[in-house]
Design an enzyme around this catalytic site. Sequence first.
Site, PDB file in Angstrom:
ATOM      1  N   HIS A 141      37.963  43.308  31.495  1.00 23.75           N
ATOM      2  CA  HIS A 141      38.766  43.412  30.330  1.00 23.75           C
ATOM      3  C   HIS A 141      38.493  42.254  29.280  1.00 23.75           C
ATOM      4  O   HIS A 141      37.607  41.395  29.420  1.00 23.75           O
ATOM      5  CB  HIS A 141      40.168  43.417  30.642  1.00 23.75           C
ATOM      6  CG  HIS A 141      40.871  42.270  31.112  1.00 23.75           C
ATOM      7  ND1 HIS A 141      40.429  41.845  32.368  1.00 23.75           N
ATOM      8  CD2 HIS A 141      41.948  41.453  30.701  1.00 23.75           C
ATOM      9  CE1 HIS A 141      41.260  40.489  32.620  1.00 23.75           C
ATOM     10  NE2 HIS A 141      41.926  40.305  31.660  1.00 23.75           N
TER      11      HIS A 141
ATOM     12  N   HIS B 231      39.979  39.694  27.689  1.00 20.16           N
ATOM     13  CA  HIS B 231      40.656  38.504  27.672  1.00 20.16           C
ATOM     14  C   HIS B 231      39.695  37.214  27.780  1.00 20.16           C
ATOM     15  O   HIS B 231      38.594  37.558  28.540  1.00 20.16           O
ATOM     16  CB  HIS B 231      41.780  38.262  28.714  1.00 20.16           C
ATOM     17  CG  HIS B 231      43.208  38.634  28.289  1.00 20.16           C
ATOM     18  ND1 HIS B 231      43.923  39.182  29.401  1.00 20.16           N
ATOM     19  CD2 HIS B 231      43.418  39.611  27.205  1.00 20.16           C
ATOM     20  CE1 HIS B 231      44.999  39.676  28.709  1.00 20.16           C
ATOM     21  NE2 HIS B 231      44.681  40.043  27.460  1.00 20.16           N
TER      22      HIS B 231
ATOM     23  N   ASP C 205      39.394  34.351  28.953  1.00 20.78           N
ATOM     24  CA  ASP C 205      39.113  33.666  30.205  1.00 20.78           C
ATOM     25  C   ASP C 205      38.210  34.809  31.149  1.00 20.78           C
ATOM     26  O   ASP C 205      37.635  34.499  32.283  1.00 20.78           O
ATOM     27  CB  ASP C 205      40.304  33.360  31.069  1.00 20.78           C
ATOM     28  CG  ASP C 205      41.210  34.321  31.462  1.00 20.78           C
ATOM     29  OD1 ASP C 205      41.263  35.256  30.537  1.00 20.78           O
ATOM     30  OD2 ASP C 205      41.613  34.536  32.610  1.00 20.78           O
ATOM     31  N   HIS C 206      37.987  35.686  30.721  1.00 20.00           N
ATOM     32  CA  HIS C 206      36.926  36.881  31.245  1.00 20.00           C
ATOM     33  C   HIS C 206      35.556  37.148  30.465  1.00 20.00           C
ATOM     34  O   HIS C 206      34.543  37.567  31.191  1.00 20.00           O
ATOM     35  CB  HIS C 206      37.475  38.160  31.615  1.00 20.00           C
ATOM     36  CG  HIS C 206      38.897  37.923  32.537  1.00 20.00           C
ATOM     37  ND1 HIS C 206      38.771  38.227  33.918  1.00 20.00           N
ATOM     38  CD2 HIS C 206      40.285  37.391  32.258  1.00 20.00           C
ATOM     39  CE1 HIS C 206      40.135  37.989  34.336  1.00 20.00           C
ATOM     40  NE2 HIS C 206      40.734  37.352  33.432  1.00 20.00           N
TER      41      HIS C 206
ATOM     42  N   HIS D 271      47.738  45.716  32.304  1.00 12.06           N
ATOM     43  CA  HIS D 271      47.621  44.178  31.952  1.00 12.06           C
ATOM     44  C   HIS D 271      47.161  44.357  30.586  1.00 12.06           C
ATOM     45  O   HIS D 271      47.551  43.641  29.512  1.00 12.06           O
ATOM     46  CB  HIS D 271      46.690  43.432  32.978  1.00 12.06           C
ATOM     47  CG  HIS D 271      46.230  42.373  32.441  1.00 12.06           C
ATOM     48  ND1 HIS D 271      47.131  41.104  32.535  1.00 12.06           N
ATOM     49  CD2 HIS D 271      45.042  41.634  32.168  1.00 12.06           C
ATOM     50  CE1 HIS D 271      46.637  40.088  32.396  1.00 12.06           C
ATOM     51  NE2 HIS D 271      45.436  40.371  31.938  1.00 12.06           N
TER      52      HIS D 271
ATOM     53  N   ASP E 212      42.262  41.486  36.523  1.00  3.44           N
ATOM     54  CA  ASP E 212      43.735  40.837  36.643  1.00  3.44           C
ATOM     55  C   ASP E 212      44.784  42.141  36.488  1.00  3.44           C
ATOM     56  O   ASP E 212      45.894  42.087  36.186  1.00  3.44           O
ATOM     57  CB  ASP E 212      44.058  40.280  35.148  1.00  3.44           C
ATOM     58  CG  ASP E 212      43.308  39.105  34.930  1.00  3.44           C
ATOM     59  OD1 ASP E 212      42.613  38.566  35.701  1.00  3.44           O
ATOM     60  OD2 ASP E 212      43.544  38.416  33.965  1.00  3.44           O
TER      61      ASP E 212
ATOM     62  N   HIS F 178      41.596  35.604  39.852  1.00  2.00           N
ATOM     63  CA  HIS F 178      42.466  34.416  39.697  1.00  2.00           C
ATOM     64  C   HIS F 178      43.023  33.998  41.062  1.00  2.00           C
ATOM     65  O   HIS F 178      43.329  34.711  42.041  1.00  2.00           O
ATOM     66  CB  HIS F 178      43.853  34.414  38.846  1.00  2.00           C
ATOM     67  CG  HIS F 178      43.289  34.496  37.337  1.00  2.00           C
ATOM     68  ND1 HIS F 178      43.143  33.787  36.368  1.00  2.00           N
ATOM     69  CD2 HIS F 178      43.050  35.611  36.648  1.00  2.00           C
ATOM     70  CE1 HIS F 178      42.911  33.654  35.224  1.00  2.00           C
ATOM     71  NE2 HIS F 178      42.853  35.218  35.331  1.00  2.00           N
TER      72      HIS F 178
HETATM   73 FE    FE Z   1      42.705  36.459  33.543  1.00  2.00          FE
HETATM   74 ZN    ZN Z   2      43.684  38.647  31.737  1.00  2.00          ZN
END
Ligand code: FE
Ligand code: ZN
Length: 259
Positions: free
Chosen positions: A56, A58, A60-61, A112, A133, A171
């Site tokens: 996805h 985001h 942090d990905h 999410h 996530d 995570h």
């Molecule tokens: Fe994440």
């Molecule tokens: Zn995420």
Amino acid sequence: MIQIDALPAFSDNYLWLLQDVTRRECAVVDPGDAAPVEQWLQAHPGWTLTDIIITHHHADHVGGVARLKAETGARVLGPAGEKIPQRDVALEDGDRVTVLGLAFEVIHVPGHTLGHIAYFHADAEHPLLFCGDTLFAAGCGRLFEGTPAQMHASLSRLAALPDRTAVYCAHEYTLSNLRFACAVEPENPQVRARFEEVTRWREQGRISLPSSIALERATNPFLRVSETSVKKMADERNGQQIRTPEEVFATIRRWKDQF
Ligand code: FE
Ligand code: ZN
């Protein structure tokens, strides 16, 4: 033979590195940061990064995608429904894709984020799931874009995968998720046992992943919203009888947001 290792990033992300040891080729899932992958490649001369697998959008990905793509030319696979930097292959529900010789089926899991996808490798012995996530060990992602009903349907699809499926989420949230799971099901001995086990692991600095679908079905409250114990607790939180598993899910997700 594919080996899978976690490369830690930021405070609690894992970038999953899939390695074909014979061919010396690797693929990475959700590189929010390029540095851990660059360091691994520097420490392993002769290896090639062939694929970057995205669940996805985001940061942090996907934060490391552009740099890794520029440095290695790796193919970028990602959800069709989201804006993914440098994406080469846009994937939708039911699509099939081969990475390092492994066939993956794409499962659209909105909740999410709306375009979030998971990657499932249907091996008889060692099935694998990379779920970003969406499904966490003993928990699930926050509802940033989707509705509780969407997330409940997505998690139900993942829960229906084979028991022995290894679950690789993005995570290290397991311990705090289990603290919540104990509050939802104080009488569930498997939840308690897992909480104690993961507490020990984390004290030793050990990773709590991968999980398995069987373990998640037994201990993850978000996969257990049809159980009487979870429904009863949700009824208490709500102060009234809840009718559907979907509403039970919505209630405990809201509770977790403030836990
Ligand atoms: Fe994440
Ligand atoms: Zn995420």
